[in-house]
Enzyme design. Structure first.
Site, mmCIF file in Angstrom:
data_model
loop_
_atom_site.group_PDB
_atom_site.id
_atom_site.type_symbol
_atom_site.label_atom_id
_atom_site.label_comp_id
_atom_site.label_asym_id
_atom_site.label_seq_id
_atom_site.Cartn_x
_atom_site.Cartn_y
_atom_site.Cartn_z
ATOM 1 N N ASP A 169 -78.395 48.556 30.918
ATOM 2 C CA ASP A 169 -77.775 47.363 29.808
ATOM 3 C C ASP A 169 -77.894 48.001 28.496
ATOM 4 O O ASP A 169 -78.718 48.996 28.127
ATOM 5 C CB ASP A 169 -78.693 46.233 30.065
ATOM 6 C CG ASP A 169 -78.151 45.309 31.345
ATOM 7 O OD1 ASP A 169 -76.849 45.982 31.883
ATOM 8 O OD2 ASP A 169 -78.837 44.235 31.589
ATOM 9 N N LYS A 181 -72.028 46.026 26.838
ATOM 10 C CA LYS A 181 -70.994 45.634 25.985
ATOM 11 C C LYS A 181 -70.969 46.708 24.960
ATOM 12 O O LYS A 181 -71.607 46.951 24.287
ATOM 13 C CB LYS A 181 -71.367 44.368 25.360
ATOM 14 C CG LYS A 181 -70.132 43.606 24.992
ATOM 15 C CD LYS A 181 -70.545 42.286 24.409
ATOM 16 C CE LYS A 181 -69.310 41.627 23.956
ATOM 17 N NZ LYS A 181 -69.683 40.208 23.644
ATOM 18 N N MET A 205 -81.522 34.311 22.390
ATOM 19 C CA MET A 205 -80.256 34.165 22.253
ATOM 20 C C MET A 205 -79.641 32.956 21.490
ATOM 21 O O MET A 205 -78.463 32.397 21.768
ATOM 22 C CB MET A 205 -79.087 34.001 23.724
ATOM 23 C CG MET A 205 -79.477 35.362 24.588
ATOM 24 S SD MET A 205 -78.835 35.195 26.191
ATOM 25 C CE MET A 205 -80.274 34.095 26.962
#
Ligand code: SAH
Length: 255
Positions: A36, A58, A172
């Site tokens: 990741d 990402k 987050m």
């Protein structure tokens, strides 16, 4: 017969030395490593030179690989007889979608294990000098996501948290910090409650800002704190300042 297997491995909060011995052993023998975005790239160096390393995070300006595609890759490589390591930031079962991945590989009849990692709250708090519990200040803590402020289907129970938990650690939550602050104040959290933000905890780029619930959003904006970062709200945040002033005093005595 299926001989391959999947290890869903926690890579810890950033500092490669915070990997578990078991995690290092699995990475060293893996044929395929699916990793990741928040995994420190240094950790990938422990792998066999010929191991296939596949980035599942990402890319800047791009979407991340869909969860289903990641699960398919894990199953595909394990079914072909490979030792697959699925390497995830922090702990796989703390906001890591590790549960979904375990369910997917189990449903495919593939042998799997989950190796825990030090979650970022634990790593970053230690590194910043903020005990999550502290005699006389905090007897409980909760890890909460800040990304569900607008999710009415599975909301965070801010009211219950305000009244029952001493230290709140929010993952987050940088972009929704103003909303989180508003919720906590609305349900009666004292604006004078000490608060901290830790960005890139346990890495060489770690930055910490401390203030109160009343001003932490403004401090975060002024310091341009960005992800990955955790927010800690609770009285034990003050221990950091005590530690820092003691260290300062010790240094001036030596000097
Ligand atoms: N499974 C991970 C969490 C993944 S969710 C774990 O157990 O830590 C991603 C969030 O984790 C980020 O938005 C941030 O809030 C937090 N995070 C991850 N690494 C961090 C770090 N080094 N310092 C501070 N927060 C971190």
């Amino acid at each position: 017969m299926i001989r391959g297997s999947v290890s869903i491995v926690g890579a810890g909060p950033g500092d490669p030395e915070l990997l578990t011995v078991k995690a290092v052993r699995r990475i060293q023998t893996a044929d395929v490593i699916l990793y990741d975005r928040l995994v420190n790239e240094e950790i990938l160096g422990c792998g066999k030179p010929e191991a296939l390393r596949i980035y599942c995070g990402k890319a800047p300006g791009r979407h991340s690989m869909p969860q289903e595609a990641i699960e398919k890759l894990m199953i595909k490589y394990a079914a072909a007889g490979n030792q697959v390591v699925r390497l995830k930031g922090g702990d796989p079962y703390v906001f890591g979608r590790g549960g979904e991945e375990a369910l997917a590989v189990a449903a495919a009849g593939i042998a799997y294990e989950v190796i825990p990692g030090i979650t970022s709250a634990i790593g970053a708090a230690a590194s910043a000098g903020i005990p999550l519990t502290h005699r006389g200040l905090a007897a409980s803590f909760a890890i909460v996501t800040g990304s569900r402020c607008h999710d009415h289907a599975s909301p965070v129970h801010w009211e219950g948290l305000v009244h029952s938990v001493d230290t709140l650690i929010i993952y987050m939550g940088v972009s929704t910090l103003p909303e989180i602050r508003e919720q906590l104040l609305k349900y009666g959290k004292n604006p004078a409650t000490p608060a901290a933000l830790i960005e890139n905890g346990t890495t060489v780029r770690e930055r910490t800002v401390t203030g109160t619930l009343g001003n932490i959003d403004k401090l975060a904006a002024a310091m341009k704190i960005s992800n990955p970062a955790i927010i800690i709200i609770g009285e034990s945040v003050t221990v950091r300042d005590q530690l820092l002033s003691m260290e300062k005093a010790a240094r001036s005595q030596i000097g």
